[in-house]
Design a protein around this motif. Structure first.
Motif, PDB file in Angstrom:
ATOM      1  N   LYS A  15       0.833  -1.210   0.000  1.00  0.00           N
ATOM      2  CA  LYS A  15       0.000   0.000   0.000  1.00  0.00           C
ATOM      3  C   LYS A  15       0.862   1.253   0.000  1.00  0.00           C
ATOM      4  O   LYS A  15       0.565   2.218  -0.697  1.00  0.00           O
ATOM      5  CB  LYS A  15      -0.944  -0.009   1.196  1.00  0.00           C
ATOM      6  CG  LYS A  15      -2.061  -1.029   1.061  1.00  0.00           C
ATOM      7  CD  LYS A  15      -2.952  -1.046   2.282  1.00  0.00           C
ATOM      8  CE  LYS A  15      -4.032  -2.100   2.138  1.00  0.00           C
ATOM      9  NZ  LYS A  15      -4.934  -2.130   3.300  1.00  0.00           N
ATOM     10  N   SER A  16       1.928   1.227   0.766  1.00  0.00           N
ATOM     11  CA  SER A  16       2.853   2.363   0.797  1.00  0.00           C
ATOM     12  C   SER A  16       3.516   2.563  -0.568  1.00  0.00           C
ATOM     13  O   SER A  16       3.619   3.698  -1.059  1.00  0.00           O
ATOM     14  CB  SER A  16       3.921   2.134   1.871  1.00  0.00           C
ATOM     15  OG  SER A  16       4.894   3.130   1.832  1.00  0.00           O
ATOM     16  N   ASP A  17       3.933   1.462  -1.176  1.00  0.00           N
ATOM     17  CA  ASP A  17       4.557   1.541  -2.501  1.00  0.00           C
ATOM     18  C   ASP A  17       3.566   2.025  -3.555  1.00  0.00           C
ATOM     19  O   ASP A  17       3.928   2.791  -4.452  1.00  0.00           O
ATOM     20  CB  ASP A  17       5.144   0.191  -2.905  1.00  0.00           C
ATOM     21  CG  ASP A  17       6.382  -0.175  -2.108  1.00  0.00           C
ATOM     22  OD1 ASP A  17       6.933   0.713  -1.426  1.00  0.00           O
ATOM     23  OD2 ASP A  17       6.799  -1.338  -2.164  1.00  0.00           O
ATOM     24  N   ILE A  18       2.328   1.591  -3.460  1.00  0.00           N
ATOM     25  CA  ILE A  18       1.300   2.037  -4.408  1.00  0.00           C
ATOM     26  C   ILE A  18       1.089   3.538  -4.281  1.00  0.00           C
ATOM     27  O   ILE A  18       0.986   4.242  -5.292  1.00  0.00           O
ATOM     28  CB  ILE A  18      -0.013   1.256  -4.199  1.00  0.00           C
ATOM     29  CG1 ILE A  18       0.155  -0.179  -4.697  1.00  0.00           C
ATOM     30  CG2 ILE A  18      -1.177   1.948  -4.900  1.00  0.00           C
ATOM     31  CD1 ILE A  18      -0.997  -1.099  -4.369  1.00  0.00           C
ATOM     32  N   ASP A  19       1.042   4.035  -3.059  1.00  0.00           N
ATOM     33  CA  ASP A  19       0.894   5.480  -2.861  1.00  0.00           C
ATOM     34  C   ASP A  19       2.054   6.244  -3.497  1.00  0.00           C
ATOM     35  O   ASP A  19       1.859   7.279  -4.132  1.00  0.00           O
ATOM     36  CB  ASP A  19       0.807   5.818  -1.375  1.00  0.00           C
ATOM     37  CG  ASP A  19      -0.518   5.407  -0.761  1.00  0.00           C
ATOM     38  OD1 ASP A  19      -1.513   5.281  -1.512  1.00  0.00           O
ATOM     39  OD2 ASP A  19      -0.555   5.214   0.474  1.00  0.00           O
ATOM     40  N   LYS A  20       3.260   5.708  -3.344  1.00  0.00           N
ATOM     41  CA  LYS A  20       4.438   6.352  -3.940  1.00  0.00           C
ATOM     42  C   LYS A  20       4.352   6.341  -5.469  1.00  0.00           C
ATOM     43  O   LYS A  20       4.675   7.322  -6.126  1.00  0.00           O
ATOM     44  CB  LYS A  20       5.717   5.649  -3.487  1.00  0.00           C
ATOM     45  CG  LYS A  20       6.061   5.874  -2.042  1.00  0.00           C
ATOM     46  CD  LYS A  20       7.289   5.078  -1.640  1.00  0.00           C
ATOM     47  CE  LYS A  20       7.515   5.109  -0.157  1.00  0.00           C
ATOM     48  NZ  LYS A  20       8.616   4.228   0.263  1.00  0.00           N
ATOM     49  N   ILE A  21       3.926   5.214  -6.020  1.00  0.00           N
ATOM     50  CA  ILE A  21       3.809   5.098  -7.477  1.00  0.00           C
ATOM     51  C   ILE A  21       2.765   6.077  -8.003  1.00  0.00           C
ATOM     52  O   ILE A  21       3.006   6.776  -8.989  1.00  0.00           O
ATOM     53  CB  ILE A  21       3.454   3.654  -7.896  1.00  0.00           C
ATOM     54  CG1 ILE A  21       4.629   2.726  -7.616  1.00  0.00           C
ATOM     55  CG2 ILE A  21       3.075   3.599  -9.370  1.00  0.00           C
ATOM     56  CD1 ILE A  21       4.294   1.254  -7.779  1.00  0.00           C
ATOM     57  N   LEU A  22       1.612   6.126  -7.350  1.00  0.00           N
ATOM     58  CA  LEU A  22       0.562   7.038  -7.799  1.00  0.00           C
ATOM     59  C   LEU A  22       1.020   8.492  -7.724  1.00  0.00           C
ATOM     60  O   LEU A  22       0.660   9.297  -8.576  1.00  0.00           O
ATOM     61  CB  LEU A  22      -0.712   6.828  -6.976  1.00  0.00           C
ATOM     62  CG  LEU A  22      -1.445   5.509  -7.231  1.00  0.00           C
ATOM     63  CD1 LEU A  22      -2.562   5.315  -6.212  1.00  0.00           C
ATOM     64  CD2 LEU A  22      -1.994   5.471  -8.652  1.00  0.00           C
TER      65      LEU A  22
END
Length: 89
Positions: A57-64
């Motif tokens: 979830k943290s990585d997804i936020d960074k990607i977005l």
């Protein structure tokens, strides 16, 4: 003498500006490639049995946040799906 130097000076300026544009295009290409690799990584980790959802979830936020301009609607929807359906249960 001044008339002879002016064309060379103009050519030098044009060459310098051209190189700056090429450098920006190269940087954008690397950014696009990096974002693609991050998407591949998320897909692979999602399929893993030992998935760490808080990390994903943290990585997804960074990607977005960092790759938003390179993502199409389908990629964003897939990431949101992963984020909404990930649990450490």
């Amino acid at each position: 003498m001044k008339k002879t130097v002016l064309p060379y000076f103009l050519i030098l300026i044009a060459f310098t500006l051209s190189n700056c544009e090429q450098a920006e295009e190269i940087k954008e290409s690397f950014d696009t490639l990096e974002c693609a690799n991050l998407l591949i990584d998320i897909d692979e980790r999602w399929d893993d049995d030992d998935v760490d959802c808080s990390e994903i979830k943290s990585d997804i936020d960074k990607i977005l946040k960092s790759c938003g301009e390179f993502l199409d609607a389908e990629d964003k929807a897939q990431l949101e799906f992963y984020k909404a359906n990930c649990s450490d249960d």
